[in-house]
Design a protein around this motif. Structure first.
Motif, PDB file in Angstrom:
ATOM      1  N   TYR A 121       0.827  -1.201   0.000  1.00  0.00           N
ATOM      2  CA  TYR A 121       0.000   0.000   0.000  1.00  0.00           C
ATOM      3  C   TYR A 121       0.863   1.254   0.000  1.00  0.00           C
ATOM      4  O   TYR A 121       0.495   2.272  -0.609  1.00  0.00           O
ATOM      5  N   ILE A 122       1.994   1.204   0.669  1.00  0.00           N
ATOM      6  CA  ILE A 122       2.855   2.385   0.744  1.00  0.00           C
ATOM      7  C   ILE A 122       3.449   2.713  -0.623  1.00  0.00           C
ATOM      8  O   ILE A 122       3.470   3.878  -1.035  1.00  0.00           O
ATOM      9  N   ILE A 123       3.916   1.678  -1.343  1.00  0.00           N
ATOM     10  CA  ILE A 123       4.517   1.945  -2.660  1.00  0.00           C
ATOM     11  C   ILE A 123       3.496   1.876  -3.788  1.00  0.00           C
ATOM     12  O   ILE A 123       3.779   2.300  -4.921  1.00  0.00           O
ATOM     13  N   GLY A 124       2.307   1.312  -3.502  1.00  0.00           N
ATOM     14  CA  GLY A 124       1.223   1.322  -4.476  1.00  0.00           C
ATOM     15  C   GLY A 124       1.275   0.234  -5.517  1.00  0.00           C
ATOM     16  O   GLY A 124       0.565   0.328  -6.527  1.00  0.00           O
ATOM     17  N   ARG A 125       2.041  -0.820  -5.271  1.00  0.00           N
ATOM     18  CA  ARG A 125       2.069  -1.907  -6.256  1.00  0.00           C
ATOM     19  C   ARG A 125       2.530  -3.197  -5.585  1.00  0.00           C
ATOM     20  O   ARG A 125       3.110  -3.186  -4.502  1.00  0.00           O
ATOM     21  N   GLN A 126       2.251  -4.308  -6.284  1.00  0.00           N
ATOM     22  CA  GLN A 126       2.599  -5.620  -5.758  1.00  0.00           C
ATOM     23  C   GLN A 126       2.793  -6.587  -6.927  1.00  0.00           C
ATOM     24  O   GLN A 126       2.028  -6.562  -7.899  1.00  0.00           O
ATOM     25  N   GLY A 127       3.779  -7.442  -6.829  1.00  0.00           N
ATOM     26  CA  GLY A 127       3.981  -8.460  -7.841  1.00  0.00           C
ATOM     27  C   GLY A 127       3.040  -9.631  -7.619  1.00  0.00           C
ATOM     28  O   GLY A 127       2.753 -10.026  -6.489  1.00  0.00           O
ATOM     29  N   PHE A 128       2.549 -10.199  -8.713  1.00  0.00           N
ATOM     30  CA  PHE A 128       1.726 -11.408  -8.679  1.00  0.00           C
ATOM     31  C   PHE A 128       1.941 -12.157  -9.979  1.00  0.00           C
ATOM     32  O   PHE A 128       1.841 -11.572 -11.060  1.00  0.00           O
ATOM     33  N   TRP A 129       2.240 -13.460  -9.862  1.00  0.00           N
ATOM     34  CA  TRP A 129       2.573 -14.253 -11.033  1.00  0.00           C
ATOM     35  C   TRP A 129       3.765 -13.584 -11.712  1.00  0.00           C
ATOM     36  O   TRP A 129       4.789 -13.360 -11.089  1.00  0.00           O
ATOM     37  N   SER A 130       3.628 -13.209 -12.992  1.00  0.00           N
ATOM     38  CA  SER A 130       4.711 -12.505 -13.679  1.00  0.00           C
ATOM     39  C   SER A 130       4.389 -11.024 -13.833  1.00  0.00           C
ATOM     40  O   SER A 130       5.070 -10.314 -14.583  1.00  0.00           O
ATOM     41  N   LEU A 131       3.370 -10.554 -13.122  1.00  0.00           N
ATOM     42  CA  LEU A 131       2.830  -9.220 -13.338  1.00  0.00           C
ATOM     43  C   LEU A 131       3.192  -8.262 -12.209  1.00  0.00           C
ATOM     44  O   LEU A 131       3.408  -8.676 -11.077  1.00  0.00           O
ATOM     45  N   GLU A 132       3.236  -6.980 -12.540  1.00  0.00           N
ATOM     46  CA  GLU A 132       3.348  -5.914 -11.547  1.00  0.00           C
ATOM     47  C   GLU A 132       2.018  -5.182 -11.544  1.00  0.00           C
ATOM     48  O   GLU A 132       1.600  -4.613 -12.561  1.00  0.00           O
TER      49      GLU A 132
END
Length: 275
Positions: free
Chosen positions: A69-80
């Protein structure tokens, strides 16, 4: 100015089991560099304004706010993926749903549905791996639908779409070869709701009745009306709910019912085929 090493050494996150990694992620994001840069160039000086922003981020993390939440993104599978407090942060365990769908279904064109799509993680991972498939993601939160659509646009996945729907409410007459869901499944009085990162995530996306099974029951009951013949239903659930979910699937007439284990060895998803 302070060096990268000095800033990271100053990090104190007593409630985080990964304080050093958290600090690296927060600083690397501010510098626009990969975390490996910090370890390669620890003596590099950091501008005062960046150090001040880093201190603010550490304060937020000390209060328990998730790094994603602080940086506004998260990796999942091969995706950002872009993330926001309106929906859950995608977690590695949920990738088991993606892996299982890919193993069960052909690469030929078909339609698949992601119920409670949140960030769109499941639908977009499948859309990436299977360009011939058509993915639909639905969510009852309009903010989540907008977020998933932004992720779809950023990833340029034209074979996915997202709409506002409370489970199947906006899907009358539609059928899918596969329905997947990571629904709310935590018991209302679970003490973990007052601990760790989940304190900052929406309760509506976590809690499902006194036994945590209310939404799973609804999905299992209604799914056959939206599945094609021999269609699959794949559900994530709590580590201690597999037997109950298998029983619900069997009672609704699903065949080939089984559960599969996550990386921690827990029965994390259950599935069945409706003939």
């Amino acid at each position: 100015m302070s060096s990268i090493q000095a800033l990271l050494n100053s990090v104190r996150l007593p409630d985080s089991p990964s304080a050093r990694v958290d600090g690296e992620w927060l600083l690397a994001d501010l510098l626009g560099k990969p975390a490996s840069y910090l370890r390669t160039w620890p003596e590099k000086e950091v501008p005062a304004e960046v150090a001040a922003l880093f201190a603010e981020r550490i304060c937020r993390r000390q209060a328990g706010e998730p790094v994603a939440y602080i940086i506004g993104r998260q990796g999942f599978w091969s995706l950002e993926l872009e993330v926001a407090p309106c929906t859950l942060i995608p977690r590695p365990d949920t990738e088991l749903l993606v892996e299982t769908a890919l193993s069960l279904l052909p690469t030929a064109p078909l339609k698949a549905l992601d119920l409670g799509t949140g960030t769109g993680a499941i639908a977009l991972a499948l859309a990436t791996e299977r360009p011939a498939w058509q993915l639909m993601g639905v969510d009852c939160m309009e903010g989540a639908v907008a977020l998933a659509e932004r992720n779809r646009h950023n990833l340029k996945r034209d074979n996915a779409r997202f709409i506002h729907s409370h489970w199947f409410s906006a899907l009358s007459g539609q059928r899918f070869a596969c329905i997947l869901s990571n629904p709310p499944y935590i018991e209302a009085d679970d003490p973990h709701l007052a601990q760790g990162d989940v304190r900052f995530e929406p309760v509506s996306a976590l809690v499902s009745g006194t036994d945590g099974l209310d939404d799973l029951r609804q999905i299992i009951t209604q799914s056959p009306d939206y599945l094609e013949p021999q269609g699959w239903l794949l559900l994530e659930h709590g580590h201690n709910q597999a037997a109950a979910v298998r029983q619900l699937l069997l009672e609704r007439g699903f065949k080939a019912v089984e559960s599969r284990r996550d990386l921690g060895g827990h029965e994390r998803i259950s599935l069945g085929q409706y003939l």
